[in-house]
Design a protein around this motif. Structure first.
Motif, PDB file in Angstrom:
ATOM      1  N   GLY A  58      58.041  24.957  32.736  1.00  0.00           N
ATOM      2  CA  GLY A  58      57.850  26.316  33.223  1.00  0.00           C
ATOM      3  C   GLY A  58      57.806  26.368  34.736  1.00  0.00           C
ATOM      4  O   GLY A  58      58.011  25.362  35.415  1.00  0.00           O
ATOM      5  N   PRO A  59      57.526  27.550  35.281  1.00  0.00           N
ATOM      6  CA  PRO A  59      57.617  27.727  36.734  1.00  0.00           C
ATOM      7  C   PRO A  59      56.568  26.950  37.524  1.00  0.00           C
ATOM      8  O   PRO A  59      56.710  26.777  38.712  1.00  0.00           O
ATOM      9  CB  PRO A  59      57.419  29.236  36.926  1.00  0.00           C
ATOM     10  CG  PRO A  59      56.716  29.681  35.700  1.00  0.00           C
ATOM     11  CD  PRO A  59      57.170  28.766  34.592  1.00  0.00           C
ATOM     12  N   SER A  60      55.511  26.461  36.859  1.00  0.00           N
ATOM     13  CA  SER A  60      54.469  25.790  37.616  1.00  0.00           C
ATOM     14  C   SER A  60      54.567  24.274  37.552  1.00  0.00           C
ATOM     15  O   SER A  60      53.643  23.584  37.927  1.00  0.00           O
ATOM     16  CB  SER A  60      53.102  26.246  37.103  1.00  0.00           C
ATOM     17  OG  SER A  60      52.965  25.931  35.733  1.00  0.00           O
ATOM     18  N   SER A  61      55.678  23.733  37.085  1.00  0.00           N
ATOM     19  CA  SER A  61      55.821  22.287  37.035  1.00  0.00           C
ATOM     20  C   SER A  61      57.143  21.867  37.661  1.00  0.00           C
ATOM     21  O   SER A  61      57.961  22.696  38.000  1.00  0.00           O
ATOM     22  CB  SER A  61      55.740  21.795  35.580  1.00  0.00           C
ATOM     23  OG  SER A  61      56.830  22.282  34.844  1.00  0.00           O
ATOM     24  N   GLY A  62      57.320  20.571  37.806  1.00  0.00           N
ATOM     25  CA  GLY A  62      58.557  20.050  38.371  1.00  0.00           C
ATOM     26  C   GLY A  62      58.589  20.175  39.881  1.00  0.00           C
ATOM     27  O   GLY A  62      57.596  20.484  40.516  1.00  0.00           O
ATOM     28  N   MET A  67      53.259  28.008  44.008  1.00  0.00           N
ATOM     29  CA  MET A  67      52.324  28.052  45.115  1.00  0.00           C
ATOM     30  C   MET A  67      51.326  29.141  44.775  1.00  0.00           C
ATOM     31  O   MET A  67      51.665  30.093  44.082  1.00  0.00           O
ATOM     32  CB  MET A  67      53.039  28.401  46.422  1.00  0.00           C
ATOM     33  CG  MET A  67      52.110  28.290  47.597  1.00  0.00           C
ATOM     34  SD  MET A  67      52.226  29.501  48.926  1.00  0.00           S
ATOM     35  CE  MET A  67      53.128  30.853  48.353  1.00  0.00           C
ATOM     36  N   HIS A  68      50.105  29.012  45.244  1.00  0.00           N
ATOM     37  CA  HIS A  68      49.094  30.050  45.051  1.00  0.00           C
ATOM     38  C   HIS A  68      48.789  30.687  46.398  1.00  0.00           C
ATOM     39  O   HIS A  68      48.537  29.986  47.372  1.00  0.00           O
ATOM     40  CB  HIS A  68      47.816  29.471  44.454  1.00  0.00           C
ATOM     41  CG  HIS A  68      46.706  30.477  44.395  1.00  0.00           C
ATOM     42  ND1 HIS A  68      46.753  31.576  43.564  1.00  0.00           N
ATOM     43  CD2 HIS A  68      45.559  30.574  45.086  1.00  0.00           C
ATOM     44  CE1 HIS A  68      45.655  32.287  43.737  1.00  0.00           C
ATOM     45  NE2 HIS A  68      44.907  31.711  44.667  1.00  0.00           N
ATOM     46  N   GLU A  92      54.292  39.194  35.806  1.00  0.00           N
ATOM     47  CA  GLU A  92      53.570  38.630  34.681  1.00  0.00           C
ATOM     48  C   GLU A  92      52.080  38.647  35.015  1.00  0.00           C
ATOM     49  O   GLU A  92      51.673  38.245  36.103  1.00  0.00           O
ATOM     50  CB  GLU A  92      54.029  37.189  34.432  1.00  0.00           C
ATOM     51  CG  GLU A  92      53.246  36.465  33.363  1.00  0.00           C
ATOM     52  CD  GLU A  92      53.583  34.986  33.281  1.00  0.00           C
ATOM     53  OE1 GLU A  92      52.832  34.275  32.588  1.00  0.00           O
ATOM     54  OE2 GLU A  92      54.561  34.539  33.905  1.00  0.00           O
ATOM     55  N   VAL A  93      51.270  39.095  34.087  1.00  0.00           N
ATOM     56  CA  VAL A  93      49.819  39.119  34.283  1.00  0.00           C
ATOM     57  C   VAL A  93      49.257  37.731  34.007  1.00  0.00           C
ATOM     58  O   VAL A  93      49.484  37.163  32.933  1.00  0.00           O
ATOM     59  CB  VAL A  93      49.150  40.147  33.346  1.00  0.00           C
ATOM     60  CG1 VAL A  93      47.632  40.063  33.445  1.00  0.00           C
ATOM     61  CG2 VAL A  93      49.645  41.544  33.655  1.00  0.00           C
ATOM     62  N   LEU A  94      48.549  37.187  34.976  1.00  0.00           N
ATOM     63  CA  LEU A  94      47.828  35.930  34.779  1.00  0.00           C
ATOM     64  C   LEU A  94      46.368  36.216  34.451  1.00  0.00           C
ATOM     65  O   LEU A  94      45.826  35.657  33.508  1.00  0.00           O
ATOM     66  CB  LEU A  94      47.952  35.035  36.014  1.00  0.00           C
ATOM     67  CG  LEU A  94      49.370  34.589  36.347  1.00  0.00           C
ATOM     68  CD1 LEU A  94      49.407  33.805  37.647  1.00  0.00           C
ATOM     69  CD2 LEU A  94      49.952  33.765  35.200  1.00  0.00           C
ATOM     70  N   HIS A  95      45.729  37.083  35.253  1.00  0.00           N
ATOM     71  CA  HIS A  95      44.332  37.474  35.010  1.00  0.00           C
ATOM     72  C   HIS A  95      44.133  38.895  35.513  1.00  0.00           C
ATOM     73  O   HIS A  95      44.387  39.180  36.686  1.00  0.00           O
ATOM     74  CB  HIS A  95      43.357  36.547  35.736  1.00  0.00           C
ATOM     75  CG  HIS A  95      43.478  35.116  35.324  1.00  0.00           C
ATOM     76  ND1 HIS A  95      43.019  34.651  34.104  1.00  0.00           N
ATOM     77  CD2 HIS A  95      44.008  34.049  35.952  1.00  0.00           C
ATOM     78  CE1 HIS A  95      43.273  33.356  34.019  1.00  0.00           C
ATOM     79  NE2 HIS A  95      43.875  32.969  35.126  1.00  0.00           N
ATOM     80  N   ASP A 114      54.567  36.203  40.654  1.00  0.00           N
ATOM     81  CA  ASP A 114      55.634  36.944  41.326  1.00  0.00           C
ATOM     82  C   ASP A 114      56.995  36.605  40.716  1.00  0.00           C
ATOM     83  O   ASP A 114      57.085  35.730  39.839  1.00  0.00           O
ATOM     84  CB  ASP A 114      55.586  36.729  42.847  1.00  0.00           C
ATOM     85  CG  ASP A 114      56.131  35.389  43.320  1.00  0.00           C
ATOM     86  OD1 ASP A 114      56.660  34.581  42.519  1.00  0.00           O
ATOM     87  OD2 ASP A 114      56.031  35.124  44.535  1.00  0.00           O
ATOM     88  N   PRO A 115      58.074  37.274  41.133  1.00  0.00           N
ATOM     89  CA  PRO A 115      59.388  37.019  40.527  1.00  0.00           C
ATOM     90  C   PRO A 115      59.889  35.578  40.652  1.00  0.00           C
ATOM     91  O   PRO A 115      60.748  35.160  39.877  1.00  0.00           O
ATOM     92  CB  PRO A 115      60.318  37.976  41.281  1.00  0.00           C
ATOM     93  CG  PRO A 115      59.432  39.082  41.726  1.00  0.00           C
ATOM     94  CD  PRO A 115      58.115  38.416  42.050  1.00  0.00           C
ATOM     95  N   ASP A 116      59.347  34.814  41.606  1.00  0.00           N
ATOM     96  CA  ASP A 116      59.768  33.421  41.770  1.00  0.00           C
ATOM     97  C   ASP A 116      58.825  32.438  41.100  1.00  0.00           C
ATOM     98  O   ASP A 116      58.964  31.226  41.274  1.00  0.00           O
ATOM     99  CB  ASP A 116      59.903  33.088  43.256  1.00  0.00           C
ATOM    100  CG  ASP A 116      61.062  33.835  43.880  1.00  0.00           C
ATOM    101  OD1 ASP A 116      62.186  33.713  43.354  1.00  0.00           O
ATOM    102  OD2 ASP A 116      60.852  34.552  44.863  1.00  0.00           O
ATOM    103  N   GLY A 117      57.840  32.931  40.356  1.00  0.00           N
ATOM    104  CA  GLY A 117      56.942  32.056  39.618  1.00  0.00           C
ATOM    105  C   GLY A 117      55.677  31.662  40.346  1.00  0.00           C
ATOM    106  O   GLY A 117      54.913  30.841  39.842  1.00  0.00           O
ATOM    107  N   ASN A 118      55.421  32.222  41.521  1.00  0.00           N
ATOM    108  CA  ASN A 118      54.215  31.885  42.267  1.00  0.00           C
ATOM    109  C   ASN A 118      53.018  32.681  41.767  1.00  0.00           C
ATOM    110  O   ASN A 118      53.143  33.816  41.326  1.00  0.00           O
ATOM    111  CB  ASN A 118      54.423  32.159  43.761  1.00  0.00           C
ATOM    112  CG  ASN A 118      55.492  31.271  44.331  1.00  0.00           C
ATOM    113  OD1 ASN A 118      55.377  30.056  44.309  1.00  0.00           O
ATOM    114  ND2 ASN A 118      56.560  31.874  44.820  1.00  0.00           N
ATOM    115  N   ASN A 119      51.850  32.080  41.864  1.00  0.00           N
ATOM    116  CA  ASN A 119      50.592  32.695  41.470  1.00  0.00           C
ATOM    117  C   ASN A 119      50.064  33.482  42.666  1.00  0.00           C
ATOM    118  O   ASN A 119      49.701  32.900  43.686  1.00  0.00           O
ATOM    119  CB  ASN A 119      49.631  31.573  41.061  1.00  0.00           C
ATOM    120  CG  ASN A 119      48.254  32.046  40.694  1.00  0.00           C
ATOM    121  OD1 ASN A 119      47.787  33.103  41.110  1.00  0.00           O
ATOM    122  ND2 ASN A 119      47.560  31.221  39.934  1.00  0.00           N
TER     123      ASN A 119
END
Length: 130
Positions: A58-62, A67-68, A92-95, A114-119
């Motif tokens: 997924g967007p948070s690996s590799g 980035m947060h 996407e809702v995280l919290h 966000d659209p690029d997968g950042n938190n």
């Protein structure tokens, strides 16, 4: 504008040794230490975080790990407005907006991807718990 930011690390102990040294040389220190995340800053406030790299793809690996980034919000209403704008934009809702007492008593925040997968977070540090 920016409250704090964080990056994921493939080897947290190695990253911790590096940031302990280089940030220490700049007058900063490790101010919070969780099992999977470390916060650096001064006067007890972490402004920069390093954390373990999430597993499972997924967007948070590799190599393109998330980035947060946390933006300052002046009030709980501003956090809610950020959240509604993000959701309306398709984030996407995280919290959803809520208190985070594990950080500190007045911590009120919402997190989205966000659209690029950042938190991305909006946080207000002065909202008393309900």
């Amino acid at each position: 504008m920016i409250d704090h930011l964080g990056i994921s690390c493939a080897d947290l102990p190695a990253a911790a040794a590096f940031y302990d040294d280089v940030l220490g040389a700049l007058g900063f220190s490790r101010v919070l230490d969780y099992e999977v995340a470390l916060g650096y800053g001064s006067a007890g406030k972490p402004d920069f975080w390093i954390s373990t790299q999430p597993d499972g793809g997924g967007p948070s690996s590799g190599p393109d790990r998330e980035m947060h980034l946390a933006f300052v919000a002046e009030s709980a209403d501003a956090v809610r407005a950020f959240f509604e704008a993000a959701v309306s934009s398709g984030a996407e809702v995280l919290h959803e907006p809520r208190h985070w007492p594990e950080y500190h008593e007045g911590y009120f925040a919402a997190f989205v991807r966000d659209p690029d997968g950042n938190n991305v977070e909006a946080v207000c540090h002065s909202v008393p718990p309900a």
